[in-house]
Design an enzyme around this catalytic site. Structure first.
Site, PDB file in Angstrom:
ATOM      1  N   ARG A  97       0.824  -1.219   0.000  1.00 42.13           N
ATOM      2  CA  ARG A  97       0.000   0.000   0.000  1.00 42.13           C
ATOM      3  C   ARG A  97       0.854   1.264   0.000  1.00 42.13           C
ATOM      4  NH1 ARG A  97      -2.043   1.064   4.522  1.00 42.13           N
ATOM      5  NH2 ARG A  97      -2.601  -1.094   4.971  1.00 42.13           N
ATOM      6  N   TYR A 150     -16.725  16.708 -14.736  1.00 42.83           N
ATOM      7  CA  TYR A 150     -17.210  15.328 -14.741  1.00 42.83           C
ATOM      8  C   TYR A 150     -18.273  15.165 -13.664  1.00 42.83           C
ATOM      9  CZ  TYR A 150     -16.808  10.205 -14.758  1.00 42.83           C
ATOM     10  OH  TYR A 150     -17.045   8.860 -14.846  1.00 42.83           O
ATOM     11  N   ASP A 222      -8.122  18.866 -14.396  1.00 42.77           N
ATOM     12  CA  ASP A 222      -8.358  17.500 -14.862  1.00 42.77           C
ATOM     13  C   ASP A 222      -8.145  17.544 -16.372  1.00 42.77           C
ATOM     14  OD1 ASP A 222      -9.462  15.178 -15.949  1.00 42.77           O
ATOM     15  OD2 ASP A 222     -11.067  15.063 -14.453  1.00 42.77           O
ATOM     16  N   LYS A 247      -8.438   6.408 -19.543  1.00 46.59           N
ATOM     17  CA  LYS A 247      -8.798   6.875 -20.881  1.00 46.59           C
ATOM     18  C   LYS A 247      -7.583   6.810 -21.814  1.00 46.59           C
ATOM     19  CE  LYS A 247     -12.615   7.616 -18.646  1.00 46.59           C
ATOM     20  NZ  LYS A 247     -12.921   8.866 -17.995  1.00 46.59           N
TER      21      LYS A 247
HETATM   22  C1  LIG Z   1     -13.523   9.236 -16.770  1.00 48.79           C
HETATM   23  C2  LIG Z   1     -13.193  10.548 -16.181  1.00 48.79           C
HETATM   24  C3  LIG Z   1     -12.969  10.687 -14.813  1.00 48.79           C
HETATM   25  C4  LIG Z   1     -13.093   9.530 -13.860  1.00 48.79           C
HETATM   26  O1  LIG Z   1     -12.082   8.600 -14.100  1.00 48.79           O
HETATM   27  P1  LIG Z   1     -12.221   7.038 -13.703  1.00 48.79           P
HETATM   28  O2  LIG Z   1     -10.918   6.471 -14.111  1.00 48.79           O
HETATM   29  O3  LIG Z   1     -13.396   6.510 -14.481  1.00 48.79           O
HETATM   30  O4  LIG Z   1     -12.476   6.997 -12.242  1.00 48.79           O
HETATM   31  C5  LIG Z   1     -12.631  11.931 -14.315  1.00 48.79           C
HETATM   32  N1  LIG Z   1     -12.536  13.003 -15.135  1.00 48.79           N
HETATM   33  C6  LIG Z   1     -12.740  12.905 -16.456  1.00 48.79           C
HETATM   34  C7  LIG Z   1     -12.599  14.123 -17.297  1.00 48.79           C
HETATM   35  C8  LIG Z   1     -13.083  11.685 -17.028  1.00 48.79           C
HETATM   36  O5  LIG Z   1     -13.291  11.601 -18.340  1.00 48.79           O
END
Ligand SMILES: *Cc1c(COP(=O)(O)O)cnc(C)c1O
Length: 431
Positions: A97, A150, A222, A247
């Site tokens: 961890r 998001y 983000d 992604k």
């Molecule tokens: C998908 C996404 C998230 C969340 O990410 P996860 O890996 O699904 O937890 C946060 N911000 C954006 C812009 C996203 O496209």
């Protein structure tokens, strides 16, 4: 478009141990970077971060599949404990961890790509966002967020954080006066996405940083939709970049992970909290991330080029009412995107000149893109946000957010562009 300004000296976070030796924080040194002053992000994607973690003359980083690490004798355990107290990132590991060599290699690669001092990998993009906000905010604090973040991020801010007495003001994207007007004495940070989902609004980083600096605030972006191939927010003075590694970075629609990149001080604070909150990535997942990132530059080139062509095609099509893509002059943030980004990404949003059910017929008629949430992988994905992310939102609230029934979000994969265009042509003709 801006030229990709690639800096190589990512390891400014040098820390000194009790014995006077020093080591670098991100440990991303690898020969191609050390010998040559500047390499492209594609070269970094292949090589950065790996060397220190390679053993047995293996070309690739091994998957160190263990939950714990052993010590030769009690003296070496005590030595480690003492080092750990002062060094924050010790040379060796203790327990899964708190760290794993495969995970560390992936973190070093991510730090290099974002030109950051260090990076922290977490179990999902949401884990990266929630851990970061939990650690940087305390009871009574306030922060400013753009309102098209998001949906789960907004949910976290409006439900979880409020329970801890942390409040948030949401402002319209692109309204910098509203951001400034929302700042109060208790404000600690500004959080935004860029590009946003689903309308791909792009932040003017210089302007945001200028406001934040004037008020002594931290900035967090983000940057999932952009990736370090298209923009590196930290180079504009943004404090932290967050990615849903799920992604584009991992890129193959086969895992969940998130990361935070930024200064060594903040990532270390986050790393220590991660050891308590527990949202860690397992070593096999870290290996898939390392492997996925190696082709990031190639994939992003294809995503960028293909999406741009498809966006232009859709904009000219009589059955399409409106297209949102930052590369198009019609996009509200085209000028900002053109000045800051070297590519506009693989996501396109558009409205079909039809009603909701007819739009669904168009989507059902598409053969190559599969219907589903998420984005950024090699497979094209298509969806109506009104049916996926906003299914449980009241119709009037949906409309207030601009989420019409005819809105479609397309994540362009790496399939041949001509094949995708032919597919849209037949699907639009058949609806
Ligand atoms: C998908 C996404 C998230 C969340 O990410 P996860 O890996 O699904 O937890 C946060 N911000 C954006 C812009 C996203 O496209």
């Amino acid at each position: 478009m801006a030229t990709p300004g690639t800096t190589i000296s990512q390891n400014s976070g040098t820390i000194t141990g009790t014995d006077g030796t020093s080591k670098t924080a991100a440990s991303n040194g690898h020969d191609p970077e050390e010998k040559r002053p500047r390499v492209s992000s594609q070269t970094q994607a292949v090589h950065a971060g790996e060397k220190r973690y390679i053993s047995h003359d293996s070309l690739t980083v091994p998957i160190v599949q263990t939950s714990t690490y052993t010590f030769e004798d009690t003296a070496s355990l005590i030595n480690y404990m003492e080092e750990h107290m002062f060094w924050d990132v010790p040379e060796r590991e203790e327990y899964g961890r708190y760290g794993n060599p495969t995970v560390r290699a992936a973190e070093a690669k991510l730090a290099a790509l974002d030109a950051a001092e260090d990076a922290l990998l977490l179990s999902s993009g949401m884990a990266a966002i929630t851990t970061t906000l939990f650690i940087l905010l305390s009871q009574g604090d306030h922060f400013v967020m753009t309102e098209d973040c998001y949906r789960r991020t907004r949910g976290f801010c409006n439900t979880f954080l409020t329970r801890f007495g942390i409040t948030c003001t949401t402002v319209a994207p692109g309204d910098y006066d509203a951001i400034e007007a929302a700042i109060r004495p208790a404000t600690k940070l500004i959080f935004s996405e860029s590009p946003t989902n689903p309308f791909l609004r792009c932040v003017d980083y210089a302007r945001l940083v200028e406001i934040a600096e004037r008020h002594g605030l931290r900035t967090i972006i983000d940057t999932t939709f952009a990736t370090p191939c298209n923009v590196r927010p930290l180079e504009y003075g943004i404090d932290l970049a967050i990615h849903s590694v799920t992604k584009y970075l991992a890129g193959h629609n086969d895992l969940l992970a998130g990361c935070v990149t930024g200064s060594f001080d903040i990532t270390t604070a986050l790393r220590q909290s991660q050891g308590i909150l527990g949202a860690v990535v397992d070593p096999h997942c870290a290996y898939l991330i390392l492997r996925g990132i190696k082709t990031l530059g190639l994939r992003m080139r294809q995503h960028n080029e293909s999406a741009f062509r498809i966006a232009r095609y859709l904009e000219d099509h009589p059955r399409i009412r409106r297209v949102w893509y930052p590369g198009l002059e019609s996009h509200p943030d085209h000028e900002v995107a053109k000045c800051t980004m070297t590519g506009f990404g693989g996501v396109i949003s558009f409205e079909v000149e039809a009603d909701g059910p007819t739009t669904s017929r168009f989507i059902d008629a598409c053969v190559i893109p599969r219907i589903g949430p998420s984005l950024g992988g090699v497979e094209s994905l298509i969806e109506q946000p009104g049916i996926v992310s906003y299914f449980d939102t009241a119709p009037e609230d949906r409309r207030a957010l601009g989420i019409t029934d005819e809105l479609v979000r397309l994540s362009v994969g790496i399939e041949d562009t001509d094949d995708l265009l032919a597919d849209f042509e037949q699907a639009l003709a058949s609806m």
